[in-house]
Design a protein around this motif. Structure first.
Motif, PDB file in Angstrom:
ATOM      1  N   GLU A 352       0.827  -1.204   0.000  1.00  0.00           N
ATOM      2  CA  GLU A 352       0.000   0.000   0.000  1.00  0.00           C
ATOM      3  C   GLU A 352       0.862   1.256   0.000  1.00  0.00           C
ATOM      4  OE1 GLU A 352      -2.743  -0.155   3.185  1.00  0.00           O
ATOM      5  OE2 GLU A 352      -4.054  -1.610   2.225  1.00  0.00           O
ATOM      6  N   VAL A 353       1.958   1.248   0.754  1.00  0.00           N
ATOM      7  CA  VAL A 353       2.871   2.387   0.756  1.00  0.00           C
ATOM      8  C   VAL A 353       3.494   2.576  -0.627  1.00  0.00           C
ATOM      9  CG1 VAL A 353       5.026   3.300   1.703  1.00  0.00           C
ATOM     10  CG2 VAL A 353       3.358   2.211   3.225  1.00  0.00           C
ATOM     11  N   ALA A 354       3.883   1.457  -1.230  1.00  0.00           N
ATOM     12  CA  ALA A 354       4.479   1.530  -2.568  1.00  0.00           C
ATOM     13  C   ALA A 354       3.469   2.042  -3.593  1.00  0.00           C
ATOM     14  CB  ALA A 354       5.004   0.155  -2.981  1.00  0.00           C
ATOM     15  N   LEU A 355       2.206   1.634  -3.444  1.00  0.00           N
ATOM     16  CA  LEU A 355       1.177   2.069  -4.370  1.00  0.00           C
ATOM     17  C   LEU A 355       0.992   3.581  -4.341  1.00  0.00           C
ATOM     18  CD1 LEU A 355      -1.638  -0.619  -4.012  1.00  0.00           C
ATOM     19  CD2 LEU A 355      -0.366  -0.059  -6.078  1.00  0.00           C
ATOM     20  N   SER A 356       1.124   4.171  -3.155  1.00  0.00           N
ATOM     21  CA  SER A 356       0.939   5.614  -3.029  1.00  0.00           C
ATOM     22  C   SER A 356       2.044   6.393  -3.744  1.00  0.00           C
ATOM     23  CB  SER A 356       0.891   6.015  -1.552  1.00  0.00           C
ATOM     24  OG  SER A 356       2.135   5.743  -0.923  1.00  0.00           O
ATOM     25  N   LYS A 357       3.171   5.756  -4.018  1.00  0.00           N
ATOM     26  CA  LYS A 357       4.300   6.424  -4.668  1.00  0.00           C
ATOM     27  C   LYS A 357       4.372   6.121  -6.158  1.00  0.00           C
ATOM     28  CE  LYS A 357       7.120   6.280  -0.456  1.00  0.00           C
ATOM     29  NZ  LYS A 357       8.392   5.822   0.149  1.00  0.00           N
ATOM     30  N   GLU A 358       3.658   5.067  -6.597  1.00  0.00           N
ATOM     31  CA  GLU A 358       3.725   4.678  -8.003  1.00  0.00           C
ATOM     32  C   GLU A 358       2.726   5.475  -8.836  1.00  0.00           C
ATOM     33  OE1 GLU A 358       3.007   0.532  -7.656  1.00  0.00           O
ATOM     34  OE2 GLU A 358       5.098   0.009  -7.329  1.00  0.00           O
ATOM     35  N   LYS A 359       3.062   5.683 -10.117  1.00  0.00           N
ATOM     36  CA  LYS A 359       2.214   6.459 -11.011  1.00  0.00           C
ATOM     37  C   LYS A 359       1.684   5.578 -12.140  1.00  0.00           C
ATOM     38  CE  LYS A 359       4.483  10.899 -10.202  1.00  0.00           C
ATOM     39  NZ  LYS A 359       5.169  12.049 -10.826  1.00  0.00           N
ATOM     40  N   MET A 360       0.447   5.856 -12.511  1.00  0.00           N
ATOM     41  CA  MET A 360      -0.186   5.155 -13.620  1.00  0.00           C
ATOM     42  C   MET A 360       0.387   5.642 -14.948  1.00  0.00           C
ATOM     43  SD  MET A 360      -2.780   3.105 -12.585  1.00  0.00           S
ATOM     44  CE  MET A 360      -3.859   2.853 -11.161  1.00  0.00           C
ATOM     45  N   LYS A 361       0.495   4.725 -15.895  1.00  0.00           N
ATOM     46  CA  LYS A 361       0.890   5.092 -17.247  1.00  0.00           C
ATOM     47  C   LYS A 361       0.285   4.091 -18.230  1.00  0.00           C
ATOM     48  CE  LYS A 361       5.278   2.542 -17.072  1.00  0.00           C
ATOM     49  NZ  LYS A 361       6.744   2.645 -17.231  1.00  0.00           N
ATOM     50  N   GLU A 362       0.292   4.449 -19.492  1.00  0.00           N
ATOM     51  CA  GLU A 362      -0.287   3.557 -20.506  1.00  0.00           C
ATOM     52  C   GLU A 362       0.664   2.378 -20.758  1.00  0.00           C
ATOM     53  OE1 GLU A 362      -1.360   5.625 -24.019  1.00  0.00           O
ATOM     54  OE2 GLU A 362      -2.722   7.022 -22.992  1.00  0.00           O
ATOM     55  N   ILE A 363       0.126   1.179 -20.607  1.00  0.00           N
ATOM     56  CA  ILE A 363       0.952  -0.028 -20.788  1.00  0.00           C
ATOM     57  C   ILE A 363       0.178  -1.054 -21.614  1.00  0.00           C
ATOM     58  CG2 ILE A 363       2.285   0.246 -18.670  1.00  0.00           C
ATOM     59  CD1 ILE A 363       0.393  -1.695 -17.289  1.00  0.00           C
ATOM     60  N   ASN A 364       0.926  -1.896 -22.311  1.00  0.00           N
ATOM     61  CA  ASN A 364       0.356  -3.041 -23.032  1.00  0.00           C
ATOM     62  C   ASN A 364       0.482  -4.257 -22.119  1.00  0.00           C
ATOM     63  OD1 ASN A 364      -0.563  -4.892 -24.864  1.00  0.00           O
ATOM     64  ND2 ASN A 364       1.254  -4.837 -26.181  1.00  0.00           N
ATOM     65  N   ILE A 365      -0.658  -4.783 -21.669  1.00  0.00           N
ATOM     66  CA  ILE A 365      -0.609  -5.829 -20.643  1.00  0.00           C
ATOM     67  C   ILE A 365      -0.297  -7.217 -21.224  1.00  0.00           C
ATOM     68  CG2 ILE A 365      -2.211  -4.566 -19.173  1.00  0.00           C
ATOM     69  CD1 ILE A 365      -4.363  -6.597 -19.958  1.00  0.00           C
ATOM     70  N   GLU A 366      -0.352  -7.405 -22.552  1.00  0.00           N
ATOM     71  CA  GLU A 366      -0.116  -8.741 -23.113  1.00  0.00           C
ATOM     72  C   GLU A 366       1.283  -9.261 -22.803  1.00  0.00           C
ATOM     73  OE1 GLU A 366      -0.866 -11.225 -27.194  1.00  0.00           O
ATOM     74  OE2 GLU A 366      -0.007  -9.232 -27.381  1.00  0.00           O
ATOM     75  N   PRO A 367       2.354  -8.510 -23.074  1.00  0.00           N
ATOM     76  CA  PRO A 367       3.686  -9.047 -22.754  1.00  0.00           C
ATOM     77  C   PRO A 367       3.877  -9.278 -21.258  1.00  0.00           C
ATOM     78  CG  PRO A 367       3.830  -6.740 -23.430  1.00  0.00           C
ATOM     79  CD  PRO A 367       2.444  -7.195 -23.753  1.00  0.00           C
ATOM     80  N   ILE A 368       3.211  -8.494 -20.423  1.00  0.00           N
ATOM     81  CA  ILE A 368       3.315  -8.676 -18.965  1.00  0.00           C
ATOM     82  C   ILE A 368       2.699 -10.011 -18.576  1.00  0.00           C
ATOM     83  CG2 ILE A 368       2.646  -7.725 -16.726  1.00  0.00           C
ATOM     84  CD1 ILE A 368       2.518  -4.966 -18.083  1.00  0.00           C
ATOM     85  N   ILE A 369       1.488 -10.264 -19.081  1.00  0.00           N
ATOM     86  CA  ILE A 369       0.792 -11.525 -18.744  1.00  0.00           C
ATOM     87  C   ILE A 369       1.558 -12.723 -19.294  1.00  0.00           C
ATOM     88  CG2 ILE A 369      -1.338 -12.840 -19.082  1.00  0.00           C
ATOM     89  CD1 ILE A 369      -2.831 -10.163 -19.119  1.00  0.00           C
ATOM     90  N   LYS A 370       2.053 -12.621 -20.522  1.00  0.00           N
ATOM     91  CA  LYS A 370       2.803 -13.741 -21.122  1.00  0.00           C
ATOM     92  C   LYS A 370       4.066 -14.040 -20.321  1.00  0.00           C
ATOM     93  CE  LYS A 370       3.243 -14.212 -25.528  1.00  0.00           C
ATOM     94  NZ  LYS A 370       3.556 -13.969 -26.953  1.00  0.00           N
ATOM     95  N   SER A 371       4.715 -12.971 -19.815  1.00  0.00           N
ATOM     96  CA  SER A 371       5.927 -13.169 -19.017  1.00  0.00           C
ATOM     97  C   SER A 371       5.613 -13.927 -17.732  1.00  0.00           C
ATOM     98  CB  SER A 371       6.542 -11.805 -18.702  1.00  0.00           C
ATOM     99  OG  SER A 371       7.647 -11.935 -17.842  1.00  0.00           O
ATOM    100  N   VAL A 372       4.500 -13.559 -17.056  1.00  0.00           N
ATOM    101  CA  VAL A 372       4.118 -14.261 -15.825  1.00  0.00           C
ATOM    102  C   VAL A 372       3.760 -15.717 -16.124  1.00  0.00           C
ATOM    103  CG1 VAL A 372       2.489 -14.309 -13.911  1.00  0.00           C
ATOM    104  CG2 VAL A 372       3.323 -12.112 -14.760  1.00  0.00           C
ATOM    105  N   VAL A 373       3.035 -15.950 -17.215  1.00  0.00           N
ATOM    106  CA  VAL A 373       2.643 -17.319 -17.584  1.00  0.00           C
ATOM    107  C   VAL A 373       3.880 -18.154 -17.878  1.00  0.00           C
ATOM    108  CG1 VAL A 373       1.508 -18.684 -19.381  1.00  0.00           C
ATOM    109  CG2 VAL A 373       0.354 -16.679 -18.415  1.00  0.00           C
TER     110      VAL A 373
END
Length: 513
Positions: A352-373
């Motif tokens: 939760e502390v880390a979330l308060s410091k992180e910023k949203m940005k436009e991302i393509n979630i396909e490579p992220i999901i494929k990497s986790v899989v």
């Protein structure tokens, strides 16, 4: 001392105080300016008089004109054009007797003719009419000269004697300047020359400047008054309302505030009010969340603590070795459960502390999901021979506004949950697709036993776990973390059972960019 005083007073009082100081300084300089206006104008006039007097004295000396009535009158008559721009030029002898006056040029020019001068010194038996005219002129001149007696005496007794000296005489309709200088010929004083001029324009100019300054001061004061009202009404008062709002929040008072009216403003104070209210609501949510979380954590820890206490009491009273081993296993299990709860809670707070410091940005979630899989398909990650299959609807990009490592955490937690329910050799399907209403859909489907709950929304609650055969091995925070992260990305998460066979489906809808 001054700065300390300013720190203690309100903004409006600071504004008025600073304006008062500036207004006082400007007023002081204005007063000095107005005090010098009249002397400067008088000085300009006196310089003109002095030049005329000096030129006249030089002419008298050069022409060797005697300081008596006869010569001075002849001189005035012959040179009267020199004094046309002056109101009056007067000549006195050394005994302060009037011997010449330009005013008599206006009364009767004939009085300066040679014939009339001769008549003046003849006997009284001459033409009575001409003599009466002459006496009338001299009487008028003498009347006018009476006011100079005090001035001449003052000049004789002053330090300016020997130099030109300017006096002023002022009444309701006149503002006279009188410049006097003695005339020295052959080393001795022979008389005096005085120039008088009605310089009413000096008083007029001075009064005009004073009136302008007064009008300006009134206008400036009026503007300051209006600005003070606007400052108080539209700035100071709203700021005071914001201060009152923060005090109400701090003191947890039930007093109503009018921040809603401030939020409707379209200026910076409106933006500040909205930001402050949003920040306050967010902080209140976090405080409430922390309080609820702490309460739930205490409740969850209390159960294993009670079990620990009971097992330890029974352990002291039993001599049966099998029962002692069973009780020791219970103690070990409860200790591990408490440790897991505290560890997961600590990690959640860090997230939760880390979330308060992180910023949203436009991302393509396909490579992220494929990497986790791909990571979970690695044999080091999957120990139950479970295959994770990735599928999509053949789109090139799936763009959302989010945080990359939090998307990874969402997929990883869902896969951990699915793997824990799947049997060895099972399959898990991860599907990514888009919809016509601009959403990116992520589905995680497994071949486990499915959800036993009729209301599947329960599974996302904090510390909720329905695993009788694995009681204590899970803290019940995994899916709750997923739910919070999905909410952070303004998405929605739903859970349901498969209709074609045993298994569960968890579907996430992210807003597409």
């Amino acid at each position: 001392m001054f700065s300390k005083y300013l720190k203690k007073i309100s903004i409006l009082k600071k504004f008025l105080f600073i304006n008062f100081i500036i207004f006082t300084i400007i007023g002081l300089f204005t007063f000095i300016y107005l005090s010098n206006v009249q002397p400067n104008l008088i000085k300009k006039k006196s310089i003109k008089h002095i030049n005329v007097i000096n030129n006249t004295i030089n002419t008298l000396i050069r022409l060797d004109i005697k300081f008596d009535v006869y010569d001075i009158r002849k001189f005035l008559f012959s040179t009267r054009f020199i004094f046309q721009n002056l109101d009056r030029v007067i000549f006195f002898d050394n005994n302060l007797n009037l011997i010449g006056d330009t005013d008599t040029l206006d009364l009767d020019p004939r009085s300066f003719s040679t014939r009339l001068d001769e008549i003046e010194f003849e006997s009284l038996n001459n033409d009575e009419e001409n003599q009466n005219d002459e006496n009338e002129n001299l009487s008028l001149v003498e009347t006018k000269s009476l006011s100079f007696e005090n001035i001449l005496n003052e000049y004789l007794n002053s330090d300016e004697y020997g130099n030109s000296y300017t006096f002023t005489q002022e009444d309701l309709n006149q503002f006279k300047l009188i410049t006097i200088r003695n005339v020295i010929k052959d080393g001795s004083n022979v008389g005096f020359i005085a120039i008088t001029e009605n310089a009413i324009e000096i008083r007029t100019a001075t009064n005009e400047r004073k009136a302008f300054v007064i009008r300006t001061a009134i206008a400036v004061g009026f503007v300051i008054l209006i600005f003070s009202f606007v400052l108080s009404r539209y700035f100071i008062k709203p700021i005071q309302n914001l201060v009152s709002y923060t005090k109400v929040i701090k003191e947890k008072s039930q007093t109503k505030t009018n921040i809603e009216s401030l939020k409707g403003r379209n200026d910076e104070l409106g933006l500040l009010s909205n930001s402050l209210d949003d920040m306050t609501n967010e902080l209140q949510k976090r405080v409430a969340h922390a309080e609820n979380f702490s309460t739930d954590l205490v409740h969850e820890i209390r159960n294993p603590l009670a079990s620990l206490k009971s097992a330890s009491e029974i352990l002291q009273d039993t001599d049966n070795s099998e029962q002692r081993i069973k009780l020791l296993n219970i103690l070990s299990h409860d200790v591990l459960r408490i440790e897991r709860l505290i560890t997961d809670y600590s990690q959640m707070l860090k997230d939760e502390v880390a979330l308060s410091k992180e910023k949203m940005k436009e991302i393509n979630i396909e490579p992220i999901i494929k990497s986790v899989v791909d990571d979970y398909n690695n044999i080091q990650k999957v120990k139950k021979n479970i295959k994770i299959n990735y599928e999509n609807d053949d789109k090139k990009k799936y763009i959302i506004k989010g945080i990359e490592n939090r998307i990874e955490q969402i997929i990883a937690n869902l896969l951990d949950n699915s793997i824990s329910f799947c049997k060895e050799g099972g399959n898990i399907f991860v599907n990514v697709a888009t919809t016509l209403d601009k959403f990116v859909i992520v589905k995680v489907t497994d071949e486990g036993q499915g959800f036993k709950e009729k209301d599947t929304a329960k599974i996302f609650k904090r510390f909720y776990s329905n695993r009788p055969d694995k009681f204590g091995e899970h803290s019940g925070l995994g899916l709750n973390i997923v739910k919070n992260l999905v909410d952070l990305h303004e998405g929605k998460i739903l859970a349901s059972n498969r209709l074609d066979r045993d298994g569960a489906i968890v579907e996430i809808r992210f807003p597409s960019v």
